[in-house]
Design an enzyme around this catalytic site. Sequence first.
Site, PDB file in Angstrom:
ATOM      1  N   THR A 131      -5.418  -0.989   7.121  1.00 10.49           N
ATOM      2  CA  THR A 131      -5.990  -2.596   7.442  1.00 10.49           C
ATOM      3  C   THR A 131      -7.237  -3.021   8.008  1.00 10.49           C
ATOM      4  OG1 THR A 131      -4.807  -2.630   9.046  1.00 10.49           O
ATOM      5  CG2 THR A 131      -3.557  -3.527   7.220  1.00 10.49           C
ATOM      6  N   ASP A 175      -1.238   6.467   6.243  1.00 13.00           N
ATOM      7  CA  ASP A 175      -1.161   5.200   7.018  1.00 13.00           C
ATOM      8  C   ASP A 175      -1.429   5.031   7.547  1.00 13.00           C
ATOM      9  OD1 ASP A 175      -0.650   2.842   6.612  1.00 13.00           O
ATOM     10  OD2 ASP A 175       1.535   2.882   7.009  1.00 13.00           O
ATOM     11  N   LYS A 230       0.913  -1.603  -0.129  1.00 13.38           N
ATOM     12  CA  LYS A 230       0.051   0.020   0.077  1.00 13.38           C
ATOM     13  C   LYS A 230       0.548   1.506   0.056  1.00 13.38           C
ATOM     14  CE  LYS A 230      -2.206  -1.039   3.310  1.00 13.38           C
ATOM     15  NZ  LYS A 230      -1.566  -2.772   3.900  1.00 13.38           N
ATOM     16  N   THR A 231       1.898   1.533   0.902  1.00 15.45           N
ATOM     17  CA  THR A 231       2.573   2.698   1.232  1.00 15.45           C
ATOM     18  C   THR A 231       3.767   2.699  -0.023  1.00 15.45           C
ATOM     19  OG1 THR A 231       3.257   2.009   2.983  1.00 15.45           O
ATOM     20  CG2 THR A 231       4.469   3.848   2.366  1.00 15.45           C
ATOM     21  N   ARG A 242       6.365  -8.278   1.204  1.00 16.15           N
ATOM     22  CA  ARG A 242       7.696  -7.976   3.047  1.00 16.15           C
ATOM     23  C   ARG A 242       8.159  -9.039   2.980  1.00 16.15           C
ATOM     24  NH1 ARG A 242       4.369  -4.785   6.896  1.00 16.15           N
ATOM     25  NH2 ARG A 242       4.489  -2.152   5.197  1.00 16.15           N
TER      26      ARG A 242
END
Length: 349
Positions: free
Chosen positions: A169, A120, A75-76, A228
């Site tokens: 999330t 975020d 997302k980032t 990740r």
Amino acid sequence: MGKQKSVTPVPEGVVHPEVTRPEDDHELSLRPHDLHEFLGQTIMKKNLSVFITAAKERKESLDHLFLIGPPGLGKTTLAQVVANELDVEFRQTSAPALDKPKDLVGILTKLSPNAVFFIDEIHRLKPAIEEMLYIAMEDYELDWIIGQGPGARTIRLPIQPFTLVGATTKAGNVSSPLVSRFGITCRFSFYEQADMEAIVRRSAGILHITVDDAAAALLAASSRGTPRVVNRLLRRMRDYAQVLGSGFITRKVVEEGLRQLEIDHLGLEKHDREILRIIIERYNGGPVGAETLAISVGEAVDTLEDYYEPFLIQTGLIQRTPRGRVVTGMAYEHLKLKPRIDVDERSLF
């Protein structure tokens, strides 16, 4: 939206919080810089490419963008990619860092035209800041109160057009008025095996690591469908290859490394298997409530629901029911356990 407004100087005393947080240098180096480098999420990328191209041709700010998905799916990274594709300024913060309205004012009044502003954990915004965002998102203006008591008055500060990118999330915890102000919504899903293998090869090339096809496939399969995680495991396999092997990452190196890290072929870590065993052994396979399960495994409810559960549900090892969490027949098979006779077959299968 294309018309630029003059920006009023920031009122005295207005400051902005830390808008960046320390990141691992290796993680930053592995981030893609444009949509072509951003692997996976094919349909989402195609749609975004159209929206970005249209905004650039009109010389307008992109519509506000809402990103939903579990941690680690990009997302980032996608927010940064959008800014790069638009060739505009990128500013980043998180909702907990925005403590007071003046923090938000300090950021928004300093944005360049059509900038991308990324927040975020947007589900954790304070109500006062969220309400200030409403006007900023719709009218590109901010309400600011000057003075105190009977002499207080409100002035409206014009700001430059911008694109707010909110990531969460927990989409269900974001208020409906805020959600309705996002023009574009992107939902991330766990990555497919082929996409994960492509990510392994791309990251290996950046880190100057040699990885054979069998090793890349095993790494991809053991990484929970999460970029990740696969990048983290790749760096650990590099360590094992350097110290215990010949410096090249082979399937044998990956198998030994995963065994040392207690990660199985499905990508389950020791704690994942512990969650399944607790549900089976202490609660007869379920159902068991989230709070009870969290206490039993020694984790916060948020950690259980945000990090562990999504992948366990995605792989079909547990189910959420109105009465609580229930393990499936696949969980018994994976752990090589035999279901007890009195377990409800409907809950299992």
